[in-house]
Design an enzyme around this catalytic site. Structure first.
Site, PDB file in Angstrom:
ATOM      1  N   ARG A  47      -3.779   7.313   4.619  1.00 45.72           N
ATOM      2  CA  ARG A  47      -2.642   7.020   3.741  1.00 45.72           C
ATOM      3  C   ARG A  47      -2.254   8.200   2.852  1.00 45.72           C
ATOM      4  O   ARG A  47      -1.120   8.276   2.380  1.00 45.72           O
ATOM      5  CB  ARG A  47      -2.975   5.855   2.804  1.00 45.72           C
ATOM      6  CG  ARG A  47      -3.045   4.515   3.459  1.00 45.72           C
ATOM      7  CD  ARG A  47      -3.108   3.435   2.371  1.00 45.72           C
ATOM      8  NE  ARG A  47      -3.191   2.111   2.949  1.00 45.72           N
ATOM      9  CZ  ARG A  47      -2.165   1.434   3.425  1.00 45.72           C
ATOM     10  NH1 ARG A  47      -0.958   1.981   3.414  1.00 45.72           N
ATOM     11  NH2 ARG A  47      -2.327   0.239   3.924  1.00 45.72           N
TER      12      ARG A  47
ATOM     13  N   ILE B  81       2.194   2.668   7.324  1.00 45.27           N
ATOM     14  CA  ILE B  81       1.536   3.547   8.298  1.00 45.27           C
ATOM     15  C   ILE B  81       1.242   2.798   9.593  1.00 45.27           C
ATOM     16  O   ILE B  81       1.002   3.413  10.628  1.00 45.27           O
ATOM     17  CB  ILE B  81       0.233   4.158   7.736  1.00 45.27           C
ATOM     18  CG1 ILE B  81      -0.845   3.099   7.540  1.00 45.27           C
ATOM     19  CG2 ILE B  81       0.500   4.938   6.455  1.00 45.27           C
ATOM     20  CD1 ILE B  81      -2.223   3.657   7.225  1.00 45.27           C
ATOM     21  N   ASP B  82       1.284   1.455   9.549  1.00 53.64           N
ATOM     22  CA  ASP B  82       0.939   0.654  10.725  1.00 53.64           C
ATOM     23  C   ASP B  82       2.056   0.613  11.764  1.00 53.64           C
ATOM     24  O   ASP B  82       1.806   0.250  12.917  1.00 53.64           O
ATOM     25  CB  ASP B  82       0.592  -0.778  10.312  1.00 53.64           C
ATOM     26  CG  ASP B  82      -0.523  -0.833   9.284  1.00 53.64           C
ATOM     27  OD1 ASP B  82      -1.403   0.051   9.332  1.00 53.64           O
ATOM     28  OD2 ASP B  82      -0.518  -1.756   8.445  1.00 53.64           O
TER      29      ASP B  82
ATOM     30  N   ARG C  90     -23.306  12.939  21.999  1.00 50.93           N
ATOM     31  CA  ARG C  90     -23.253  11.623  21.370  1.00 50.93           C
ATOM     32  C   ARG C  90     -21.963  10.888  21.738  1.00 50.93           C
ATOM     33  O   ARG C  90     -20.990  11.481  22.182  1.00 50.93           O
ATOM     34  CB  ARG C  90     -23.301  11.756  19.845  1.00 50.93           C
ATOM     35  CG  ARG C  90     -24.646  12.158  19.282  1.00 50.93           C
ATOM     36  CD  ARG C  90     -24.522  12.449  17.806  1.00 50.93           C
ATOM     37  NE  ARG C  90     -25.827  12.761  17.214  1.00 50.93           N
ATOM     38  CZ  ARG C  90     -25.989  13.469  16.108  1.00 50.93           C
ATOM     39  NH1 ARG C  90     -24.931  13.965  15.480  1.00 50.93           N
ATOM     40  NH2 ARG C  90     -27.193  13.694  15.636  1.00 50.93           N
TER      41      ARG C  90
ATOM     42  N   HIS D   6      -8.733   5.150   4.025  1.00 48.08           N
ATOM     43  CA  HIS D   6      -7.537   5.508   3.266  1.00 48.08           C
ATOM     44  C   HIS D   6      -7.161   6.980   3.358  1.00 48.08           C
ATOM     45  O   HIS D   6      -6.110   7.377   2.846  1.00 48.08           O
ATOM     46  CB  HIS D   6      -7.715   5.096   1.800  1.00 48.08           C
ATOM     47  CG  HIS D   6      -7.592   3.610   1.597  1.00 48.08           C
ATOM     48  ND1 HIS D   6      -8.595   2.741   1.945  1.00 48.08           N
ATOM     49  CD2 HIS D   6      -6.578   2.844   1.136  1.00 48.08           C
ATOM     50  CE1 HIS D   6      -8.208   1.505   1.672  1.00 48.08           C
ATOM     51  NE2 HIS D   6      -6.989   1.543   1.184  1.00 48.08           N
TER      52      HIS D   6
ATOM     53  N   GLY E 212       4.842  -7.481   4.021  1.00 48.03           N
ATOM     54  CA  GLY E 212       4.627  -8.378   2.886  1.00 48.03           C
ATOM     55  C   GLY E 212       5.664  -8.189   1.801  1.00 48.03           C
ATOM     56  O   GLY E 212       6.278  -9.149   1.310  1.00 48.03           O
ATOM     57  N   THR E 213       5.891  -6.944   1.406  1.00 43.38           N
ATOM     58  CA  THR E 213       6.869  -6.634   0.367  1.00 43.38           C
ATOM     59  C   THR E 213       8.269  -7.038   0.802  1.00 43.38           C
ATOM     60  O   THR E 213       9.066  -7.560   0.005  1.00 43.38           O
ATOM     61  CB  THR E 213       6.840  -5.129   0.046  1.00 43.38           C
ATOM     62  OG1 THR E 213       5.516  -4.771  -0.376  1.00 43.38           O
ATOM     63  CG2 THR E 213       7.817  -4.776  -1.059  1.00 43.38           C
TER      64      THR E 213
ATOM     65  N   GLY F  91       0.823  -1.204   0.000  1.00 45.97           N
ATOM     66  CA  GLY F  91       0.000   0.000   0.000  1.00 45.97           C
ATOM     67  C   GLY F  91       0.857   1.254   0.000  1.00 45.97           C
ATOM     68  O   GLY F  91       1.989   1.247   0.486  1.00 45.97           O
TER      69      GLY F  91
END
Length: 361
Positions: free
Chosen positions: A287, A140-141, A176, A284, A118-119, A11
């Site tokens: 991101r 970003i995680d 709320r 997103h 992953g990459t 991403g």
């Protein structure tokens, strides 16, 4: 070192262009080295006519403040599990050997891979096949091991915090409960840091499974004290005790499962208990857009350090930030154990000290 390549996988994240810019400028200024860009992750090697582009000073001019990546990204570009149509059927095949061949045909002395877990897992596997790879931690995680922080995280954190600030005023005006669902997958760093920075009353993260009744206890307590509104920062990977994470899409050998929906479930439960609730899924937005000064600064340091590491032939390694300094670690170590929020760490303790509930007690 005469020729290096750069690709961005997974991403997108704010700061990718800053890394590309720093790597190109360092390679040219310090090593008189040619740089090429690979479009759309590893896929660019499969079609070099359109997938390979030159990267010079002109190509990186003005990209420092730009979000996204000028090279494109492919978060489903796994060469070990590529979807193709064969005899009218969709099948999954391994094209990693074709990727290795494509890299060899480009005569690269080094390949800089900018990506998340992953990459970088794929990068390590390709390095085992002899590809001269340098990893740069992007997500970003903030869940990559061996580094204190990944570029992209600070920008996402600032966006999430601003969203909480904006929700605070409307929550207070209408009495709320406002629930905001934030990204992070299995790591709660965005929700935790933004929740503390944005004044959340409840923070739900994957590392601390929650009980619905404990969330309600916090909201009721605030209401009894005259605080007729509450803010909840909910990580997309949060889950109840003895429950499971919520997915908006199941995964398979190509598509990773997509988390999403826990914010709505929490908001509906609160509504059923008599407290008007609204949910915002930031998605997103976290991101995109201009990277913060910190992400530009960190990304620039990573990009320059990656080229220096490539010149030293430090392959199958990843640049990392440790104790405020840029260093490098083996890629295998970086992807071995994902980084998670420490439930006993000072960040969680601090949040509890100031009265924030994690729904676990």
């Amino acid at each position: 070192m005469k020729r290096i390549g750069i690709l961005t996988g997974g991403g997108d994240a704010p700061g990718l262009n800053a890394v590309i810019r720093a790597a190109v400028k360092t390679a040219i200024n310090e090593y008189k080295c040619e740089v090429i860009g690979i479009r759309d992750g590893y896929d660019g090697f499969l079609d070099p006519q359109s997938g390979i582009v030159p990267l010079g000073m002109e190509e990186v001019r003005g990209i420092l403040p730009r979000g996204g990546t000028i090279l494109g990204a492919a978060n489903r570009g796994n060469p070990y599990a590529r979807k193709v149509i064969r005899d009218g059927r969709e099948v999954t095949i391994d094209v990693s050997d074709e990727i290795v061949k494509g890299i060899e045909e480009q005569r690269l002395d080094a390949l800089l891979v900018l990506g998340g877990d992953g990459t970088l897992h794929i990068a390590h596997e390709l390095a085992m096949k002899g590809v001269p790879i340098i990893g740069v931690p992007k997500t970003i995680d903030n869940d990559i091991g061996g580094t204190e922080i990944t570029f992209g995280f600070d920008t996402a954190l600032n966006i999430a915090t601003e969203a909480l600030d904006r929700l605070h005023t409307t929550a207070e005006s209408h009495h709320r409960v406002m629930v905001i669902e934030l990204m992070g997958r299995d790591a709660g760093f965005i929700a935790l840091n933004a929740g503390v920075s944005g004044g959340a009353d409840v923070i739900l993260i994957p590392e601390l499974p929650f009980k619905f009744e404990n969330i309600l206890k916090k909201i009721r307590s605030r209401s009894e004290q005259g605080r007729k509104f509450s803010l909840l920062a909910v990580s997309e990977g949060a889950k109840p005790v003895d429950g499971a994470q919520v997915y908006s899409r199941k995964g398979n050998e190509v598509y990773v499962p997509r988390l999403g929906g826990i914010g709505q479930i929490v908001a509906e439960y609160i509504e059923q208990q008599g407290f008007e609730s609204r949910v915002t899924v930031l998605g997103h937005v976290q991101r995109g857009g201009t990277p913060t000064a910190f992400d530009r600064w960190l990304a620039t340091r990573y990009g320059a350090a990656a080229v220096r590491l490539a010149n030293r032939k430090g392959f199958d390694r990843m640049v990392a930030l440790q104790c405020g300094e840029i260093t490098d670690i083996p890629l295998e170590e970086a992807v071995a154990v994902p980084k998670r929020v420490n439930p006993l760490g000072d960040a969680v303790i601090t949040a509890r000290n100031i009265g924030i509930s994690f729904g676990d007690e």
